[in-house]
Each structure stands twice: as structure tokens, then as C-alpha cells.
Write an enzyme that holds these catalytic residues in place. Structure first.
Site: not given
Ligand code: SAH
Ligand code: SF4
Length: 334
Positions: A83, A97, A104, A108, A111, A154-155, A186, A209-211, A327
């Protein structure tokens, strides 16, 4: 079909150089197949189609959110689906985006893409074409595609060759002409990729993406933290800052009861004190993960605690949630 490949075929057939320009222009004007490139002689169109389709991604559907966000489901040649999302801003600007992988491997916990598991790397063309589709749509809306974020599926750091090649195509004047500084990659914290990006000549931006501000919490959310804990990832980001002179964006999802107390905010501020970072607080979008977004008052308290500790943060409002375009929701139903 990738530009070099088309150029090579045309040259091999003794075709003049302007044929390539005609193809690129037709694509920008909405040509979906070789047959739609009506500026080419019919025999040439047929010949090209024997070597592969004009596009390597095919829009299966497009959904438009109430807030104007457009999401595409894109079928790849092998039947996989990714997408891409076009996000509207004020002043006629648009951000796309893009996805870098179908699925991926990093898993995480919050996600939707992570829940799909490992997929495959997208090719340079498959990545570039997401931006091409977005630009055409932006133009239909009378706006300009000014920014690209690799925040789709994806990463990107695990597919960095194709990602950087696509960035070059997006950036070049005879490509999409998007400023490199308006492209952000990212990462969940893939340290070797961060190191490579620091050496890359194209000045694209880095977002981490620290979180979470402690390894225990981050480890529960993001399995990658076992391999590259917070100290290592931030050290890699600092090296990127030193090499490039550019600040790094820190993405921080606010998860209800997980990472959103004022103490978490102070710990975060402690990690980022040297001013080489800009914090984006992200609203969590619901998926099947079981996590939920922090309520507004906790979000406010977190932002205030950060500010008192000397860190200004931007609150990123969610867009497109009603069409699962927000996201982390991409391909949730694919
Ligand atoms: N894999 C990379 C880039 C794709 S994810 C990464 O993790 O950075 C892009 C962003 O979306 C990341 O910051 C991820 O943590 C965030 N994300 C994932 N799931 C989400 C959700 N349900 N709501 C909001 N942001 C989310
Ligand atoms: Fe992959 Fe980014 Fe989702 Fe983590 S947040 S599973 S690295 S796409």
C-alpha cells in the site's frame, strides 16, 4: 519497466532518444499500459510489451478518506499486495508514504505489517512507481508532491540498495525532482543501515522509531531491540548527525499505559539532551494488536513534561484512519 531497461531496449532497436521521453510523459499523463502510450508507433508498443509491463505495480483500488488522504492497494507482478498513501497538507503540498517491502520481518508488536511476517523486498521500480502514482494524483488535485516518507510497509534499511536507488530516481531533475531533504527514511533501528545512510551522498533524512526510553519497554514492543539496544541505535544516529550535519527525527508512539507517563517523558528527554534530534509524537492507530492510544490528557501531560525537560516535540495527528490508511494499518486486510 525500469528506465535503464527501456532505454537499453530502445537503443538496441536503433530508436531515437526522444522515445524514452515520450514514454515517461505518457506515464505521467496516466497511461496504464503500453497500448496507452499512443505517441509511440503501434509496432514499437507491441515490441515493448513482449519484454514486460509498463508498470510493475497495478492499483487494485484507491480509497479516499474524509480528510482527503488517498490510499492505494497495489498489486505487484507476483500477486503480492502493498500500500501507498497520499497525505494532503496546507498550501497545496502533498506527502506520499511509500512501502519498501511486502510484509516485515521485524515483528513489532503494535504494527499490522509486523503481524504479516516477512514478505519480500520491493524493487527500485516498485518503490519509485508508488511515488509516480502519487504525483499524478497530486497533480489531479492541483497540488504538488513535495515530500516522500518511507513509513509504509516494511523496514527500508533491510532493502537499502533498492530504497536508495529509488530515492535517486525521485530526486533527479529528469525523475520526480523531489528535494533529497524532503525524503525521509524511517527505521526501527537497523544499525548497519543507519551507518550506510550516513555515508550516502544523497542528503535524505533519517527517522528513528524509538517508541520507548528504556530497553525493557522497548524490548517488549520491538524484538529488534534485543539486537540493537537503545544506546547502540542512538550512538549510530549521533554518528549520522556528525557526518551529515542533519538532525534525526525521533518517532515516539504514545501507547496507553505502556510508555506514556511523565517519568517516561523525562527519561526520553534524558536520552536526547544534546539537541541533535527532533521528536514527533505519534497517535496510535488501532490494529488487532491489543494496544490502544494514550488518552488526550496523558498525551498533553507527556508533551508538557518533555517541554519542561527541554525537548520540544510535534504531535503528529492521525490521518486516513477511516480507510485503514493510517500508520501501521496498511494491508491490515490484505
Ligand atoms: N519499518 C520502519 C518504517 C515503516 S513503519 C519503522 O518501523 O520505522 C512507520 C512508522 O509507523 C513507525 O514509526 C512505526 O512504529 C509506526 N507505526 C506502526 N504501527 C503503528 C500504528 N498502529 N499506529 C501508529 N503508528 C504505527
Ligand atoms: Fe516492521 Fe516498522 Fe512495522 Fe516494526 S513498525 S514491524 S519495523 S514496518
Amino acid at each position: 519497466m525500469e528506465r535503464e531497461r527501456v532505454a537499453g531496449l530502445l537503443e538496441g532497436w536503433g530508436q531515437p532518444a526522444f522515445r524514452l521521453t515520450q514514454i515517461v510523459q505518457a506515464q505521467a499523463a496516466g497511461a496504464a499500459t503500453w497500448d496507452d502510450v499512443t505517441t509511440l508507433p503501434r509496432t514499437l508498443r507491441a515490441r515493448l510489451s513482449e519484454h514486460g509491463p509498463l508498470w510493475s505495480v497495478r492499483p487494485e483500488s484507491a480509497s479516499t478518506s474524509r480528510d482527503g488522504t488517498v490510499k492505494w492497494r497495489l498489486a505487484l507482478g507476483d500477486g503480492r499486495v502493498v500500500e501507498a498513501v497520499l497525505i494532503a497538507h496546507a498550501q497545496g503540498r502533498r506527502t506520499v508514504c511509500v512501502s519498501s517491502q511486502a510484509g516485515c520481518a521485524l515483528g513489532c508488536r503494535f504494527c499490522a505489517t509486523g503481524a504479516m511476517g516477512a514478505g519480500r523486498d520491493l524493487t527500485r521500480g516498485e518503490i519509485l512507481e508508488q511515488a509516480m502514482l502519487a504525483r499524478a494524483e497530486a497533480e489531479r488535485q492541483g497540488a504538488r508532491l513535495s515530500n516522500v516518507v518511507f513509513m509504509g510497509m516494511g523496514e527500508p534499511m533491510q532493502n537499502l540498495d533498492a530504497v536508495l536507488a529509488a530515492c535517486d530516481d525521485m530526486n533527479r531533475p529528469d525523475g520526480l525532482g523531489i528535494s533529497a531533504r524532503a525524503i525521509a527514511i524511517s527505521t526501527a533501528g537497523w544499525v548497519p543501515g543507519i551507518a550506510r545512510l550516513a555515508e550516502h551522498p544523497l542528503p535524505v533524512r533519517l527517522a528513528l522509531s524509538l517508541h520507548a526510553a528504556d530497553d525493557e519497554t522497548r524490548g517488549r514492543l520491538m524484538p529488534i531491540n534485543a539486537r540493537y539496544p537503545i544506546a547502540n541505535v542512538l550512538a549510530a544516529c549521533r554518528r549520522y548527525c556528525d557526518r551529515t550535519g542533519r538532525r534525526v527525527f525521533i518517532e515516539y508512539l504514545l501507547l496507553d499505559g505502556v510508555n506514556d507517563t511523565p517519568a517516561d517523558a523525562r527519561r526520553l528527554a534524558g536520552l536526547l539532551r544534546d539537541g541533535r534530534f527532533h521528536v514527533n509524537l505519534i497517535e496510535y492507530n488501532p490494529t488487532a494488536s491489543g494496544y490502544t492510544a494514550s488518552p488526550p490528557e496523558r498525551r498533553r501531560a507527556f508533551t508538557e513534561a518533555l517541554a519542561r525537560a527541554g525537548i520540544e516535540a510535534s504531535l503528529r495527528r492521525s490521518r486516513g484512519a477511516d480507510v485503514d490508511a493510517a500508520c501501521g494499518q496498511l494491508a491490515a486486510r490484505a
